[in-house]
Motif scaffolding. Structure first.
Motif, PDB file in Angstrom:
ATOM      1  N   PHE A 150       1.756  40.721 -13.584  1.00 22.45           N
ATOM      2  CA  PHE A 150       1.861  39.270 -13.483  1.00 22.45           C
ATOM      3  C   PHE A 150       0.470  38.686 -13.297  1.00 22.45           C
ATOM      4  O   PHE A 150      -0.380  39.233 -12.602  1.00 22.45           O
ATOM      5  N   GLU A 151       0.253  37.564 -13.966  1.00 22.21           N
ATOM      6  CA  GLU A 151      -1.007  36.826 -13.855  1.00 22.21           C
ATOM      7  C   GLU A 151      -0.740  35.541 -13.110  1.00 22.21           C
ATOM      8  O   GLU A 151       0.229  34.825 -13.374  1.00 22.21           O
ATOM      9  N   VAL A 152      -1.615  35.240 -12.136  1.00 24.06           N
ATOM     10  CA  VAL A 152      -1.499  33.988 -11.391  1.00 24.06           C
ATOM     11  C   VAL A 152      -2.132  32.878 -12.230  1.00 24.06           C
ATOM     12  O   VAL A 152      -3.340  32.889 -12.469  1.00 24.06           O
TER      13      VAL A 152
ATOM     14  N   VAL B  55      -4.773  39.317 -12.130  1.00 22.54           N
ATOM     15  CA  VAL B  55      -3.744  40.039 -12.874  1.00 22.54           C
ATOM     16  C   VAL B  55      -3.400  41.296 -12.079  1.00 22.54           C
ATOM     17  O   VAL B  55      -4.273  42.113 -11.801  1.00 22.54           O
ATOM     18  N   ILE B  56      -2.146  41.439 -11.713  1.00 23.59           N
ATOM     19  CA  ILE B  56      -1.712  42.538 -10.853  1.00 23.59           C
ATOM     20  C   ILE B  56      -0.649  43.340 -11.578  1.00 23.59           C
ATOM     21  O   ILE B  56       0.347  42.791 -12.066  1.00 23.59           O
TER      22      ILE B  56
ATOM     23  N   ILE C 122       3.318  32.038 -11.830  1.00 22.58           N
ATOM     24  CA  ILE C 122       2.905  33.305 -12.427  1.00 22.58           C
ATOM     25  C   ILE C 122       3.405  33.444 -13.857  1.00 22.58           C
ATOM     26  O   ILE C 122       4.416  32.848 -14.247  1.00 22.58           O
ATOM     27  N   LEU C 123       2.666  34.238 -14.629  1.00 25.88           N
ATOM     28  CA  LEU C 123       3.055  34.619 -15.987  1.00 25.88           C
ATOM     29  C   LEU C 123       3.309  36.126 -15.981  1.00 25.88           C
ATOM     30  O   LEU C 123       2.402  36.916 -15.722  1.00 25.88           O
ATOM     31  N   LEU C 124       4.553  36.523 -16.231  1.00 21.26           N
ATOM     32  CA  LEU C 124       4.897  37.937 -16.328  1.00 21.26           C
ATOM     33  C   LEU C 124       4.511  38.463 -17.694  1.00 21.26           C
ATOM     34  O   LEU C 124       4.749  37.797 -18.713  1.00 21.26           O
ATOM     35  N   LYS C 125       3.930  39.659 -17.731  1.00 22.13           N
ATOM     36  CA  LYS C 125       3.490  40.262 -18.986  1.00 22.13           C
ATOM     37  C   LYS C 125       4.099  41.649 -19.126  1.00 22.13           C
ATOM     38  O   LYS C 125       3.938  42.488 -18.241  1.00 22.13           O
ATOM     39  N   GLY C 126       4.793  41.869 -20.244  1.00 17.65           N
ATOM     40  CA  GLY C 126       5.383  43.171 -20.502  1.00 17.65           C
ATOM     41  C   GLY C 126       4.615  43.924 -21.562  1.00 17.65           C
ATOM     42  O   GLY C 126       4.230  43.342 -22.594  1.00 17.65           O
TER      43      GLY C 126
ATOM     44  N   VAL D 154      -7.189  47.265   6.470  1.00 20.79           N
ATOM     45  CA  VAL D 154      -6.726  46.423   5.372  1.00 20.79           C
ATOM     46  C   VAL D 154      -7.933  45.756   4.717  1.00 20.79           C
ATOM     47  O   VAL D 154      -8.702  45.054   5.379  1.00 20.79           O
ATOM     48  N   VAL D 155      -8.078  45.974   3.384  1.00 23.21           N
ATOM     49  CA  VAL D 155      -9.245  45.455   2.670  1.00 23.21           C
ATOM     50  C   VAL D 155      -8.820  44.818   1.353  1.00 23.21           C
ATOM     51  O   VAL D 155      -7.733  45.079   0.829  1.00 23.21           O
ATOM     52  N   ASP D 156      -9.709  43.985   0.813  1.00 22.19           N
ATOM     53  CA  ASP D 156      -9.552  43.413  -0.533  1.00 22.19           C
ATOM     54  C   ASP D 156      -9.712  44.532  -1.561  1.00 22.19           C
ATOM     55  O   ASP D 156     -10.667  45.304  -1.502  1.00 22.19           O
ATOM     56  N   SER D 157      -8.780  44.642  -2.512  1.00 20.09           N
ATOM     57  CA  SER D 157      -8.784  45.764  -3.450  1.00 20.09           C
ATOM     58  C   SER D 157      -9.992  45.766  -4.368  1.00 20.09           C
ATOM     59  O   SER D 157     -10.368  46.822  -4.891  1.00 20.09           O
ATOM     60  N   LYS D 158     -10.621  44.627  -4.589  1.00 22.11           N
ATOM     61  CA  LYS D 158     -11.784  44.569  -5.486  1.00 22.11           C
ATOM     62  C   LYS D 158     -13.107  44.634  -4.728  1.00 22.11           C
ATOM     63  O   LYS D 158     -13.992  45.411  -5.082  1.00 22.11           O
TER      64      LYS D 158
END
Length: 494
Positions: free
Chosen positions: A489-491, A383-384, A421-425, A311-315
């Motif tokens: 979604f953005e934190v 942002v995920i 969070i802010l959802l973005k479409g 398990v690792v940090d994605s960045k």
């Protein structure tokens, strides 16, 4: 370590050429079509029988019939529209006809494979290890030599909804577990009704995830190696076959000048059987297996024999302290490394504080050695993209299964109660820009409502639709346009 001999098997192939051309437009096969819907067509390469599913209303104990229509032998699978589940033929091998059966048990769909010698004999269930289909439909084909089944289903590791999987027959006649054919073929939408040509390399299938003439178009692609995950760019069969309706179930018999398929365009029911004159040029499978013997001396590292999840940090790639949850069993590893003792087919959730959890399936998709599990940070500003939150085309209605990833968002918000969070479409740039913004806003609203309905305070979730104004890839082709159709979604506070 003692010296030993390792045998490597190297696949050598000249390469396969596949060219498909049509001499005319498709025409209905009137003798086979009724006001019921015809679907899931398959052909018998030996006896030249034809099998398909017919959609009817009513209840009956019989779902397989043998008929003779104008000299054509027919195997008819009856799919009762008011009964949960479905049946569809897969194909013919030796004396057997294989078929899919999906049932609804305690609110959960269950997909299986069966085979029978005739309509009068009791079907036998075919054991396909780790076969798990969450969809109400399942389609497939079997290769002419009986060595491979290609199944379309929604399993735990699909890229979207129904994906294509290969199931290989072992030397003892049993079947291996399904393997996903990879992102070269599968999209976040549906890939259905596969047909594998006689070369065992050229695959025809229908999808609504690559644009085209209508809702479902038929494409073909050529396998590039023996991994079954490396395929040529899929090619649309063109407007002689594909229409503004839905085309599925393409197939043909060796040496025949006609190919058959199902189309909903101008059909009496949900689909009519069509045929089209065609020519194909497909080389034989020239793959050879060569044994290469390599001596292993004392200085060579020992080959890994265990399956490990790292398990690792994605960045950053930094290893994370993590927890793995399988059913009711929880394991914590501060070094983020989990050894898998057995492939049970169960789902495993990997999580680390401050990261969005990930769910994988403990099956044979996992490799011997390290399998990297990347988790995305939910620190402020992150942002995920929610890759598996999908919608029916042109609507704000989420495709079944999208809630699985949204439940992980809910979980991480419960574990981190200060997060907002802010959802973005987002859409691509095709069509009316104003309508694209409206559609993206409607989709954000659907996602927001789902999260709030799971108990998250509405004050912690906001949303905005951007239409096609914030692309992350080129809009020049469907392959890259689909990357722009996304929910993120953005934190905004942690």
């Amino acid at each position: 370590m003692k010296s030993s001999i390792i045998i490597f098997f190297v696949f050598l192939s000249i390469g396969t050429i596949a060219q498909v051309t049509f001499e005319s437009n498709g025409i209905p096969v009137d003798s086979l079509n009724t006001y019921y819907g015809q679907n899931y067509l398959t052909l018998d390469p030996v006896s030249r029988r034809i099998a398909f599913t017919q959609d009817r209303s009513g209840l009956s104990d019989s779902f397989i019939e043998e008929q003779n229509i104008d000299g054509q032998e027919i195997i008819l699978f009856t799919d009762w529209l008011d009964t949960p589940g479905m049946v569809s033929p897969i194909g013919f091998s030796d004396q057997w006809i294989y078929f899919n059966k999906v049932t609804l048990e305690l609110g959960v769909y269950k997909g299986e494979v069966y085979r029978t010698e005739s309509a009068n004999m009791k079907p036998q269930r075919v054991d396909v290890p780790f076969l798990k289909n969450k969809s109400s439909v399942q389609s497939g084909c079997i290769s002419k030599d009986g060595k491979y089944m290609i199944l379309s289903m929604e399993s735990n590791n699909t890229y979207g909804v129904e994906d294509l999987y290969v199931v290989k027959r072992k030397a003892d006649g049993s079947w291996d577990s399904p393997k996903n054919l990879g992102y070269s073929l599968n999209t976040e939408f549906q890939e259905v009704t596969p047909f594998l040509a006689e070369d065992n390399r050229t695959l025809f299938f229908a999808t609504n995830g690559r644009g085209g003439e209508g809702s479902f178009d038929i494409f073909y692609s050529v396998r590039q190696d023996n991994s079954w995950r490396n395929w040529s760019a899929p090619i649309n069969l063109g407007d002689r076959v594909n229409t503004t309706g839905a085309e599925t179930s393409f197939g043909y018999l060796d040496g025949d000048q006609w190919a058959y398929y199902v189309s909903s365009q101008d059909s009496d029911g949900y689909g009519d059987i069509m045929r089209v004159k065609f020519q194909e040029e497909i080389e034989e499978d020239t793959t050879q297996l060569e044994e290469v013997f390599i001596s292993q001396d004392e200085d060579m590292p020992e080959m890994p024999s265990s399956i490990l999840l790292k398990v690792v940090d994605s960045k950053s790639g930094e290893v994370l302290p993590a927890e793995m949850i399988v059913g009711d069993v929880k394991r914590m590893e501060v070094n983020g490394l989990f050894k898998i003792d057995s492939l049970t087919g169960e789902e495993a959730e990997l999580k680390s504080l401050g990261y969005l959890p990930s769910v994988i399936t403990l099956d044979e998709q996992l490799m011997i050695g390290e399998n990297i599990i990347e988790l995305a940070s939910v620190a402020k500003g992150s942002v995920i993209t929610l890759d598996h939150v999908l919608f029916h085309r042109g609507t704000s209605s989420m495709i079944e299964g999208s809630e699985k990833e949204l439940n992980l968002v809910v979980e991480v918000m419960n574990d981190n109660p200060k997060i907002k969070i802010l959802l973005k479409g987002h859409t691509d740039n095709t069509g009316d820009p104003v309508k694209n913004i409206q559609l993206s806003e409607a989709r954000v609203k659907s996602v927001k409502e789902y999260i709030i309905n799971q108990g998250i305070s509405p004050y912690r979730v906001s949303g905005k639709g951007f239409g096609g104004n914030q692309p992350i890839a080129s809009n020049e082709s469907e392959e890259t346009r689909k990357l722009n159709r996304r929910v993120e979604f953005e934190v905004v506070e942690d």
